[in-house]
Design an enzyme around this catalytic site. Structure first.
Site, mmCIF file in Angstrom:
data_model
loop_
_atom_site.group_PDB
_atom_site.id
_atom_site.type_symbol
_atom_site.label_atom_id
_atom_site.label_comp_id
_atom_site.label_asym_id
_atom_site.label_seq_id
_atom_site.Cartn_x
_atom_site.Cartn_y
_atom_site.Cartn_z
ATOM 1 N N ASP A 88 87.345 7.652 -27.171
ATOM 2 C CA ASP A 88 87.789 7.641 -28.557
ATOM 3 C C ASP A 88 89.083 8.459 -28.651
ATOM 4 O O ASP A 88 89.375 9.275 -27.769
ATOM 5 C CB ASP A 88 86.682 8.265 -29.411
ATOM 6 C CG ASP A 88 87.087 8.472 -30.851
ATOM 7 O OD1 ASP A 88 87.655 7.547 -31.445
ATOM 8 O OD2 ASP A 88 86.839 9.575 -31.386
ATOM 9 N N ASP A 90 90.732 9.900 -32.123
ATOM 10 C CA ASP A 90 90.752 10.950 -33.139
ATOM 11 C C ASP A 90 89.619 11.952 -32.939
ATOM 12 O O ASP A 90 88.454 11.572 -32.763
ATOM 13 C CB ASP A 90 90.649 10.341 -34.534
ATOM 14 C CG ASP A 90 91.884 9.551 -34.916
ATOM 15 O OD1 ASP A 90 92.992 10.038 -34.652
ATOM 16 O OD2 ASP A 90 91.743 8.435 -35.459
ATOM 17 N N GLU A 97 92.236 13.980 -37.090
ATOM 18 C CA GLU A 97 91.952 12.636 -37.588
ATOM 19 C C GLU A 97 93.270 12.113 -38.160
ATOM 20 O O GLU A 97 93.708 12.541 -39.225
ATOM 21 C CB GLU A 97 90.868 12.671 -38.666
ATOM 22 C CG GLU A 97 89.493 13.046 -38.160
ATOM 23 C CD GLU A 97 88.818 11.927 -37.383
ATOM 24 O OE1 GLU A 97 89.219 10.750 -37.557
ATOM 25 O OE2 GLU A 97 87.901 12.228 -36.589
ATOM 26 N N ARG A 133 89.956 3.584 -47.421
ATOM 27 C CA ARG A 133 90.919 4.669 -47.199
ATOM 28 C C ARG A 133 92.334 4.141 -47.046
ATOM 29 O O ARG A 133 93.288 4.693 -47.615
ATOM 30 C CB ARG A 133 90.510 5.482 -45.964
ATOM 31 C CG ARG A 133 89.314 6.393 -46.195
ATOM 32 C CD ARG A 133 88.899 7.076 -44.906
ATOM 33 N NE ARG A 133 88.297 6.128 -43.975
ATOM 34 C CZ ARG A 133 88.144 6.344 -42.665
ATOM 35 N NH1 ARG A 133 88.574 7.470 -42.131
ATOM 36 N NH2 ARG A 133 87.561 5.442 -41.900
ATOM 37 N N SER A 176 89.779 2.976 -30.149
ATOM 38 C CA SER A 176 89.795 3.797 -31.358
ATOM 39 C C SER A 176 89.662 2.968 -32.615
ATOM 40 O O SER A 176 90.185 1.846 -32.707
ATOM 41 C CB SER A 176 91.117 4.584 -31.409
ATOM 42 O OG SER A 176 91.263 5.257 -32.633
ATOM 43 N N GLY A 177 88.974 3.544 -33.601
ATOM 44 C CA GLY A 177 88.967 2.963 -34.930
ATOM 45 C C GLY A 177 90.224 3.331 -35.695
ATOM 46 O O GLY A 177 90.383 2.945 -36.855
ATOM 47 N N LYS A 221 83.659 -1.438 -30.286
ATOM 48 C CA LYS A 221 83.764 -0.468 -29.194
ATOM 49 C C LYS A 221 82.751 -0.794 -28.097
ATOM 50 O O LYS A 221 83.080 -0.764 -26.902
ATOM 51 C CB LYS A 221 83.561 0.954 -29.718
ATOM 52 C CG LYS A 221 84.725 1.475 -30.541
ATOM 53 C CD LYS A 221 84.637 2.983 -30.755
ATOM 54 C CE LYS A 221 85.869 3.509 -31.474
ATOM 55 N NZ LYS A 221 85.943 4.972 -31.489
ATOM 56 N N ASP A 244 83.226 11.244 -30.835
ATOM 57 C CA ASP A 244 82.636 12.248 -31.731
ATOM 58 C C ASP A 244 81.994 11.673 -32.963
ATOM 59 O O ASP A 244 81.234 12.366 -33.651
ATOM 60 C CB ASP A 244 83.717 13.240 -32.167
ATOM 61 C CG ASP A 244 84.668 12.618 -33.176
ATOM 62 O OD1 ASP A 244 84.756 13.121 -34.315
ATOM 63 O OD2 ASP A 244 85.319 11.617 -32.843
#
Length: 297
Positions: A88, A90, A97, A133, A176-177, A221, A244
């Site tokens: 990952d 962030d 983040e 977001r 990564s998202g 993922k 995380d």
């Protein structure tokens, strides 16, 4: 001895006096233990053991260590060194983040960070939370991304993790998202072979408030892990994953060695292995690398 219990602490933080207490705790549960093998003085040590499940050994170690800032991870002695890394970005490879930091330039950092925290702890659907977001950032100039990148810092040990695994033949991928604007730069800086993430739509130098499809979420993922393992003709047991947040949990649980790194409570509780105190070099020590073998580039 078929299993290894590795203790890792921040440099200089591992006291050899802890080992007799740990050995006694394992033996009290019926385990047999071998000689301690120091991988890095006052930082990482292996303790071989047999006759006890890995989960029991880790629980006993944590109880014996008490409040000492030391991580304990148990793995099979065979196949410790992994040949595929999925990490990952962030709060794992980088300390922040990035979406929250972008939001600061719109005066929305606290509001968006609150959504991020809930999403990463599994309280909100990742896809919906991401769309919401990013929608709040509509009209923000692209310069905010550049300024965010300038302030982005690597997590200590990130370069060493990738450089050392690459030097030993592992394929290293960032998944990564977050967004390609950052993953591409992080991948180049750290040395990942490839990166996969989401795309922020931009028009006329500003964010449109939309995320490109398809969105890379928890399921994506896990799918990336399975796809890369198949392409490399590797079993999932040969993979190391680290993250995380709740969107990392599926890939963490599926890999041969899945590590929750300074993770959100829901992830730390569900992962078989976690690192709460040491930096990313801990992922090398858990694989049996010695300090002298660790590379920085």
């Amino acid at each position: 001895m078929p299993q290894i219990l590795t203790l890792v602490a921040p440099p200089g933080g591992l006291d050899a006096a802890l080992l007799p207490r740990l050995r006694d705790a394992l033996q009290a549960l019926g385990a047999s233990t071998g000689a301690a093998d120091w991988l890095a003085p006052e930082e990482a040590v292996d303790l071989p053991f047999d006759g006890l499940a890995a989960e029991q050994a880790v629980a006993a170690a944590r109880a014996a260590l008490g409040e000492a800032p030391v991580d304990a991870i148990a793995v099979p002695a065979e196949g410790r060194r992994k040949r595929l890394l999925l990490a990952d970005m962030d709060s794992t490879i980088v300390t922040s983040e990035t979406l929250d930091e972008i939001a600061a330039y719109a005066g929305l950092k606290e509001e968006i960070a609150a959504i991020t925290r809930r999403s990463m702890n599994g309280e909100l659907d990742f896809r919906q939370a991401l769309i919401a977001r990013v929608g709040m950032l509509r009209g923000l100039p692209v310069s905010a991304l550049d300024r965010t990148w300038e302030a982005t810092a690597l997590t200590p040990g990130a370069r060493a993790l990738v450089a050392t695994m690459r030097a030993n033949g592992a394929h290293c991928t960032l998944v990564s998202g977050g967004f390609t604007f950052f993953t591409g730069r992080v991948a180049a800086l750290v040395g990942f072979h490839a990166h996969y993430s989401n795309t922020l739509e931009i028009a006329d130098g500003r964010l449109t408030g939309k995320v490109g499809e398809p969105i890379l979420d928890r399921d994506a993922k896990l799918a990336t892990l399975k796809r890369l393992a198949a392409e490399l003709s590797l079993p999932l047991e040969a993979a190391l994953t680290v993250g995380d947040g709740a969107n990392d949990l599926a890939m963490i649980q599926a890999a041969g060695l899945g590590i929750a790194f300074r993770a959100k409570p829901v992830v730390a509780a569900a992962a078989r292995a976690r690192v709460d105190h040491a930096d990313l070099r801990a992922l090398l020590f858990v694989q049996g690398y010695r300090a002298a073998e660790i590379r920085e580039d």
